[in-house]
Design a protein around this motif. Structure first.
Motif, PDB file in Angstrom:
ATOM      1  N   LEU A 390     -87.035-100.897 -94.398  1.00  0.00           N
ATOM      2  CA  LEU A 390     -87.797 -99.662 -94.515  1.00  0.00           C
ATOM      3  C   LEU A 390     -89.227 -99.977 -94.943  1.00  0.00           C
ATOM      4  CD1 LEU A 390     -85.134 -97.442 -96.297  1.00  0.00           C
ATOM      5  CD2 LEU A 390     -85.912 -97.256 -93.929  1.00  0.00           C
ATOM      6  N   ALA A 395     -92.549 -92.653-100.952  1.00  0.00           N
ATOM      7  CA  ALA A 395     -92.194 -91.402-100.289  1.00  0.00           C
ATOM      8  C   ALA A 395     -91.616 -90.437-101.315  1.00  0.00           C
ATOM      9  CB  ALA A 395     -91.179 -91.660 -99.182  1.00  0.00           C
ATOM     10  N   THR A 397     -89.394 -87.396-102.311  1.00  0.00           N
ATOM     11  CA  THR A 397     -88.200 -86.793-101.734  1.00  0.00           C
ATOM     12  C   THR A 397     -87.857 -85.492-102.449  1.00  0.00           C
ATOM     13  OG1 THR A 397     -86.707 -88.012-103.199  1.00  0.00           O
ATOM     14  CG2 THR A 397     -87.293 -89.057-101.104  1.00  0.00           C
ATOM     15  N   THR A 460     -82.630 -91.612 -91.940  1.00  0.00           N
ATOM     16  CA  THR A 460     -83.193 -92.935 -91.667  1.00  0.00           C
ATOM     17  C   THR A 460     -84.536 -92.841 -90.956  1.00  0.00           C
ATOM     18  OG1 THR A 460     -80.988 -93.946 -91.552  1.00  0.00           O
ATOM     19  CG2 THR A 460     -82.817 -95.146 -90.526  1.00  0.00           C
ATOM     20  N   ARG A 463     -87.613 -91.980 -92.968  1.00  0.00           N
ATOM     21  CA  ARG A 463     -88.155 -93.028 -93.836  1.00  0.00           C
ATOM     22  C   ARG A 463     -89.143 -93.898 -93.091  1.00  0.00           C
ATOM     23  NH1 ARG A 463     -85.305 -94.207 -98.411  1.00  0.00           N
ATOM     24  NH2 ARG A 463     -87.204 -95.361 -98.923  1.00  0.00           N
ATOM     25  N   LEU A 477     -89.596 -85.825 -97.956  1.00  0.00           N
ATOM     26  CA  LEU A 477     -88.415 -86.239 -97.208  1.00  0.00           C
ATOM     27  C   LEU A 477     -87.173 -85.632 -97.847  1.00  0.00           C
ATOM     28  CD1 LEU A 477     -89.096 -90.058 -96.650  1.00  0.00           C
ATOM     29  CD2 LEU A 477     -89.882 -88.103 -95.295  1.00  0.00           C
TER      30      LEU A 477
END
Length: 546
Positions: A390, A395, A397, A460, A463, A477
């Motif tokens: 990744l 990120a 979330t 997935t 990401r 996310l």
């Protein structure tokens, strides 16, 4: 590859470093000479299905990370990428370079450059396999029967069996009345027990033509004593004849007897030998794995259930019939080396031999693994994609419950970047659909002040997608993706008011499902029948028929 075939010419781009180009003539020469090269179409599958070179493989910009490592296992293999002026090819090249691929170029002139060079383009998907099926019928005159004649035989209770060569899931959706599910690679292994009487007529069907032809010709090549025929035009031909199909059937092939299995093994071995299939043991496999100059693909061609119960380490699952039918969904490098495994206890087997016999005729270097493979060990469980690490991007979330609160307050909007059929089947209520490649456009259409939240099936792809926003404000996310939302006990919606323009990420196949128009089905059959003439004009396929 000869120097002339890989010569690349740099051209300026808006990026800091120039991206090299490769001429269409050089790509085509590599196909003819059998040297390794991958030609990737960076558009979505819809535009790809309308026009592409014969061995071009669909690797949309939206899904590069999900597909690259399985389709392109050798990092220094020559790769050429194109689009048709949409602007997807250059970022796809950058993305592949970021994944470690060292020889990635643009196709000079894109798709227009290919056609300007006078080379053929094809429509639909899985074209090499479908064109090869027509090539086989043309050269071997594979016997076939029209739907009306087969229906009359069924009604008269004639001595016949109908064997459906598709995946079991397709068979359950729609099937010929009385048909039995026997996916393509299983035919030679199972037919001696399904039709032990040589007077029994064996009819092989699929949805259209290819798997019917290849399945019937497999039995002919194997020398079974029965009369064999393909159902002409498969379930499409059945439907166009005004005949009713069954659905939700569960009749699957039986386990073979010792005698039937032995007959299948002998017959398949003889066919593979005629096709020039190679044979290796564990030591040979180690040598192939150590050869850094060649792309190597390892496939287990048994049923999904057998694969999950136990398989050799490093082998992906690809049921043999589907590997022949859709080779381009598993292998992107024309000229790659392929090794097939069947029974992990004994190594070889009729499914690997029959599958390999067809791949060899399709122009691949293919070997069957046999003898002494127990030392390789075993793994269990379902097949899993090989994915890059990744991206190292922070990120932010949000949990499903917190997202629900944001949605109820009007402070967030969900954008689902899964594939459109999954979106149609069920998505977070009020979620927008978008391909990843058009994500910035979709975000730009959201109401001012609303925070975008990305989701997909398991989270997935989101990401990877968040890395596209490096250096700017990034969307949130959803933890666990849409699967996490469902696991939290929250509902899905099938409303399509936020689907947007008709998605082009997936080609609607006129031979799958039960809601296709007669015109679309007939058009598909007409297209298949034209493929032999197109292959003759093309001249770069290297197909052969034993």
């Amino acid at each position: 590859m000869p120097a002339a075939a890989i010569q690349a010419t740099a051209r300026p781009t808006a990026q800091a470093a120039a991206i090299a180009t490769r001429k269409p003539e050089d790509v085509r020469r590599a196909w003819i000479e059998g040297t390794e090269i991958a030609l990737l179409d960076a558009r979505e599958e819809g535009p790809y299905s309308l026009a592409h070179p014969l061995f071009a493989v669909s690797v949309p910009l939206s899904r590069v990370e999900l597909l690259a490592y399985d389709l392109l296992p050798r990092r220094d293999v020559p790769i050429t990428v194109y689009d048709d002026g949409e602007g997807y090819a250059e970022p796809a090249v950058r993305r592949l370079q970021g994944l470690g691929y060292g020889d990635v170029t643009l196709l000079a002139g894109g798709l227009a450059g290919w056609t300007a060079a006078g080379f053929e383009v094809y429509r639909d998907v899985n074209v090499p396999s479908k064109a090869f099926g027509e090539w086989v019928e043309h050269h071997r005159h594979t016997p076939s029967l029209p739907a009306a004649e087969v229906k009359a035989l069924i009604d008269a209770r004639a001595d016949l069996v109908v064997l459906d060569a598709r995946r079991f899931e397709e068979y359950r959706t729609m099937s010929i009345p009385g048909g039995i599910s026997v996916p393509g690679a299983e035919l030679v292994k199972r037919v001696h027990d399904i039709a032990p009487d040589p007077d029994t007529l064996v009819v092989v069907n699929c949805a259209g033509r290819t798997r019917s032809i290849i399945g019937a010709q497999s039995l002919v090549n194997a020398g079974i004593p029965n009369r064999v025929a393909a159902l002409r035009n498969g379930t499409i031909g059945w439907t166009l004849a005004g005949l009713a199909l069954d659905s939700a059937r569960e009749e699957r092939f039986p386990q073979p007897s010792a005698e039937g299995d032995a007959k299948g093994r002998r017959a398949a071995r003889a066919v593979a030998d005629r096709a020039g299939v190679g044979r290796i043991d564990a030591a040979g496999l180690d040598a192939f794995r150590g050869d850094g100059r060649r792309t190597l693909h390892l496939f287990d061609v048994r049923t999904p259930e057998e694969y999950e119960a136990g398989h050799l380490p490093g082998f992906r699952h690809a049921a043999g019939g589907q590997l022949v039918q859709a080779t381009d969904e598993h292998v992107a490098v024309r000229g790659a080396r392929i090794v097939l495994a069947d029974d992990p206890a004994g190594g070889g087997g009729p499914r690997a031999d029959m599958t390999a016999s067809w791949l060899a005729q399709l122009g691949w270097e293919v070997h069957v693994l046999e003898g002494g493979v127990a030392a390789l060990g075993s793994e269990s469980g379902p097949d899993r994609r090989r994915l890059p690490p990744l991206p190292d991007v922070a990120a932010e979330t949000v949990t499903p419950r917190d997202l629900l609160a944001l949605l109820e307050a009007g402070e967030a909007a969900v954008i689902d970047i899964t594939r459109s059929p999954r979106y149609r089947a069920g998505h977070i209520p009020a979620a927008w659909f978008s391909t990843r490649a058009r994500l910035s456009e979709t975000i730009g259409r959201l109401p001012r002040g609303v925070r975008p939240v990305l989701t997909c099936g398991d989270g997935t792809l989101t990401r990877y997608a968040v890395a596209d926003f490096a250096g700017g404000p990034a969307p949130l996310l959803l933890e666990g993706g849409t699967q996490g939302w469902v696991a939290a006990g929250l509902p899905l919606s099938t409303a399509l008011d936020r689907l947007g323009p008709e998605p082009d990420d997936v080609y609607k196949r006129p031979y799958e499902g039960t809601d296709n128009s007669a015109a679309a089905m007939q058009g598909y059959i007409d297209w298949e029948l034209e493929l032999v003439a197109q292959l003759k004009r093309d001249g770069a396929h290297n197909f052969r028929v034993i």
